[in-house]
Each structure stands twice: as C-alpha cells, then as structure tokens.
Design a protein around this motif. Structure first.
Motif, PDB file in Angstrom:
ATOM      1  N   VAL A 181      -5.368   0.765   6.826  1.00 18.52           N
ATOM      2  CA  VAL A 181      -4.542   0.107   5.807  1.00 18.52           C
ATOM      3  C   VAL A 181      -4.753  -1.402   5.794  1.00 18.52           C
ATOM      4  CG1 VAL A 181      -2.161  -0.464   5.165  1.00 18.52           C
ATOM      5  CG2 VAL A 181      -2.764   1.900   5.702  1.00 18.52           C
ATOM      6  N   SER A 228      -8.045  -2.582   4.382  1.00 17.91           N
ATOM      7  CA  SER A 228      -8.091  -2.175   2.961  1.00 17.91           C
ATOM      8  C   SER A 228      -7.267  -3.120   2.099  1.00 17.91           C
ATOM      9  CB  SER A 228      -7.578  -0.740   2.809  1.00 17.91           C
ATOM     10  OG  SER A 228      -8.399   0.176   3.497  1.00 17.91           O
ATOM     11  N   VAL A 229      -6.090  -3.496   2.589  1.00 15.44           N
ATOM     12  CA  VAL A 229      -5.218  -4.395   1.833  1.00 15.44           C
ATOM     13  C   VAL A 229      -5.860  -5.778   1.700  1.00 15.44           C
ATOM     14  CG1 VAL A 229      -3.024  -5.648   1.939  1.00 15.44           C
ATOM     15  CG2 VAL A 229      -3.066  -3.180   2.335  1.00 15.44           C
ATOM     16  N   CYS A 278       0.849  -1.194   0.000  1.00 18.21           N
ATOM     17  CA  CYS A 278       0.000   0.000   0.000  1.00 18.21           C
ATOM     18  C   CYS A 278       0.883   1.242   0.000  1.00 18.21           C
ATOM     19  CB  CYS A 278      -0.898  -0.005   1.239  1.00 18.21           C
ATOM     20  SG  CYS A 278      -1.808   1.539   1.507  1.00 18.21           S
ATOM     21  N   GLU A 279       0.639   2.168  -0.919  1.00 17.78           N
ATOM     22  CA  GLU A 279       1.348   3.441  -0.900  1.00 17.78           C
ATOM     23  C   GLU A 279       0.436   4.509  -0.321  1.00 17.78           C
ATOM     24  OE1 GLU A 279       4.091   6.478  -3.559  1.00 17.78           O
ATOM     25  OE2 GLU A 279       3.044   4.839  -4.582  1.00 17.78           O
ATOM     26  N   ARG A 315       1.960  -4.422  10.419  1.00 15.73           N
ATOM     27  CA  ARG A 315       2.104  -3.444   9.332  1.00 15.73           C
ATOM     28  C   ARG A 315       3.499  -2.846   9.424  1.00 15.73           C
ATOM     29  NH1 ARG A 315      -0.803   0.826  11.015  1.00 15.73           N
ATOM     30  NH2 ARG A 315       1.127   2.015  11.266  1.00 15.73           N
ATOM     31  N   ASN A 353      -8.755  -5.673  -0.724  1.00 15.10           N
ATOM     32  CA  ASN A 353      -8.285  -5.602  -2.106  1.00 15.10           C
ATOM     33  C   ASN A 353      -7.922  -6.982  -2.649  1.00 15.10           C
ATOM     34  OD1 ASN A 353      -7.370  -3.727  -4.345  1.00 15.10           O
ATOM     35  ND2 ASN A 353      -5.505  -4.922  -4.024  1.00 15.10           N
ATOM     36  N   LYS A 393      -4.870   6.133  -0.735  1.00 14.40           N
ATOM     37  CA  LYS A 393      -4.017   4.953  -0.710  1.00 14.40           C
ATOM     38  C   LYS A 393      -4.072   4.289  -2.079  1.00 14.40           C
ATOM     39  CE  LYS A 393      -6.307   3.032   2.783  1.00 14.40           C
ATOM     40  NZ  LYS A 393      -7.225   4.013   3.401  1.00 14.40           N
ATOM     41  N   THR A 394      -2.936   3.827  -2.544  1.00 12.35           N
ATOM     42  CA  THR A 394      -2.899   3.051  -3.775  1.00 12.35           C
ATOM     43  C   THR A 394      -2.540   1.613  -3.437  1.00 12.35           C
ATOM     44  OG1 THR A 394      -2.220   4.960  -5.107  1.00 12.35           O
ATOM     45  CG2 THR A 394      -1.833   2.793  -6.049  1.00 12.35           C
ATOM     46  N   ILE A 395      -3.458   0.678  -3.742  1.00 11.88           N
ATOM     47  CA  ILE A 395      -3.250  -0.740  -3.470  1.00 11.88           C
ATOM     48  C   ILE A 395      -3.620  -1.523  -4.738  1.00 11.88           C
ATOM     49  CG2 ILE A 395      -3.812  -2.692  -1.976  1.00 11.88           C
ATOM     50  CD1 ILE A 395      -4.985  -0.636   0.036  1.00 11.88           C
TER      51      ILE A 395
END
Length: 327
Positions: A280, A283-284, A199-200, A253, A287, A221-223
């Motif tokens: 995070v 979310s990860v 995750c970024e 994490r 995804n 966040k970009t995942i």
C-alpha cells in the motif's frame, strides 16, 4: 553511506519482509548496504561493530515493531527508520492502542483481554458475544497473523488453546461486518505531517486475512478511493490525529473500517508498514509521483531528524546530591 538493513528476527512475521527490494533500492541510490539478521542475542554489539551510520528497519512483528529494536538503536545512538520506541510500543499492543485512540473511534465496542482459559468466565467475554460473532487476535502480532473469526462462543475454547500456545495473550471483540476498508498513509518525511491519497482495499466482502494482506492472494486497491467529500475529510483528519497524538515518526499506515452507516472503526496504526513495491505505502506514493527509490531514500534521510517523544542523553549532568540524601 553505510546502511545497516535489519531483517529477520524471532517474530512469526520475520519472513514477511521487503528486504530484497529495499536492498536493491539502497544500492541503486549509491549506499553501502550491510545485511544484519536481528535473530541474535548479541545484536547491540553487532550493530556497534558493523560501523553502520544508520539502521533501516525491515523486520516486522513482536520484538521488532514494539519498541524493543528501536530502544536498542536509541541506546547505542544509532539513527533508525520509523517511529520512536514509545509510539512503536503503543501501536503494536492492541489493548494499549485501543485505549490511546478511544477518543477518535466511533466504534468503541466491548472487548476482553484473554491470558488463559480461565478468562473465558469473565462477564466481558459474554458481553462480546451478545453483539453476534466475534474476532480474536494475538495482542502483539500484525499482518493478520493468528486472527480467527469465532461464529459461536462454544467454538472459542478450542481455537483459544492454539492461539494462546502460539502467541500468548489475545484480545477478543465483536466482529464488525465490513462495509469498506481503507488504508491511509501519513508521513512527515518532508518536515510536516502530510496525509496521502486514501487507498481502498477491495476484498469483495471477504475478510482481509493473512493470505490477502501478504500477497498470497491478489487484491485490488483503488487510489485515490472513491469517497464523498465529507467522509474523505473525516478519514484524513482522524488519521492525522492518530499519527500526531501518538507521536509517530516517518511513514505510518492507518487502517480503518467504515460500516454501512459510515461509522469509523480504527483497526491499527502500523509504524513499520510493508515496503514491498506492490504494498500500500509504495503504491500510494507512486500514485502521487514519488517512485520507489525516491521513497526509500526519503525514509532513510528522515532517520537523521529528531524523533518525537525522545530527549537527549544527560551525559554527566545529574544534579549533585548531599551526603545526607545519599545515606
């Protein structure tokens, strides 16, 4: 199952809890939930008397993520979520963590431990400022609580008086200009250590401070993160190594900064990461097709498997000593 959901406590981070969301999820999963506030000197007795079968730890910060709460559960033979007491203690203390991960880090910059204003006279404090502005943090707080960026050394004493008063011991180190910031989720919920999609955290160049980290400002966040293959593999290998070598259990994490030359700076390993649905970790997992209720159940069930770096109690199996030794 009768589940104790432990929340609150004495830390500044006590209010940063996913307790309501976790409680609803546990109930949806069919469990009998007992809410237990950790801010009580009689906590060991309360845990025993509650007749719970397992403790789901949703309290954060000092006293809760630093091995103390985990040690209480170990003492009374109560299964609990998250890492063992040993790993929790190392990962919570910023100086101990620095020593533990020095072999993995590419940004082993100078730092100074500050316990009083007298420590400002130390040479290593001056050395920190030779590299530009600095950052000062409480040594045993998370969630970016108490972190200050120090532009000039003459600003340090004023800020330090408040930080030492509020949090005690601090650590100061050079401020690394952020290029990119990543959170890497590592877990062993299915029996083997697995590194999830990276995750970024997109902060538009701003410092990822308390307000951003804890939901008071919107962050993107970009995942999965958009990375070249080489850097992605490197981040995953390092994150898995930190998790494995420090003996972490459950979900963790790993937060990492990468500068403009792709050098890696490991910030922390969070052994009780935030579990609000928008955090995070959920979310990860989402995804990758694992929704919130399933994740909560997986974390709970991991509690019943042996933790690393622990041993069974030796009930009455001590070696017999001779009378001469005893006297």
């Amino acid at each position: 199952m009768r589940v104790g959901l432990l929340f609150g406590g004495w830390s500044y981070e006590a209010f940063l809890s996913a307790t309501p969301a976790i409680e609803k999820s546990l109930i949806r999963n069919g469990h009998d939930v007992v809410l237990i506030d950790c801010a009580n000197n009689m906590l060991p007795s309360i845990l025993k008397e509650s007749k719970i079968e397992v403790a789901f730890l949703s309290s954060h910060g000092y006293y809760h993520e630093d091995g103390r709460l985990q040690g209480i559960c170990d003492w009374i033979d109560l299964p609990y979520t998250g890492a063992n007491h040993f790993s929790s203690a190392i990962c919570m203390n910023k100086e101990l963590f620095k020593h533990a991960i020095s072999g993995f880090n590419e940004h082993n910059t100078p730092y100074a431990n500050i316990k009083s204003l007298e420590d400002l006279k130390k040479d290593n404090v001056n050395h920190v400022f030779t590299l530009g502005k600095a950052i000062i943090k409480p040594i045993t707080s998370g969630a970016s609580i108490g972190i200050k960026i120090i532009e000039h050394k003459n600003q340090l004493e004023e800020d330090l008086v408040k930080l030492l008063g509020d949090y005690g011991e601090c650590i100061i180190e050079p401020f690394i200009e952020i290029n990119r910031e990543f959170s890497i989720v590592v877990h062993d919920l299915l029996g083997e250590i697995e590194v999830m999609d990276i995750c970024e955290i997109l902060t538009n160049g701003d410092f990822f401070d308390f307000e951003m980290k804890n939901g008071y400002q919107d962050i993107k966040k970009t995942i999965p993160a958009e990375l070249d293959e080489q850097l992605e593999e490197k981040l995953k290998i390092i994150s898995k190594s930190v998790y494995e070598k420090l003996g972490v259990d459950g979900v963790a994490r790993i937060d990492i900064l990468v500068d403009s030359t792709n050098r890696i700076n490991i910030l922390e390993a969070n052994t009780l990461p935030g579990l609000m649905p928008q955090s995070v970790v959920p979310s990860v997992f989402s995804n990758q097709g694992i929704e919130y209720d399933k994740l909560i159940e997986m974390i709970l069930m991991r509690s019943f498997s042996p933790k690393r770096f622990t041993s069974k109690k030796q009930y009455g199996n001590q070696p017999k000593l001779s009378i001469d030794v005893l006297m």
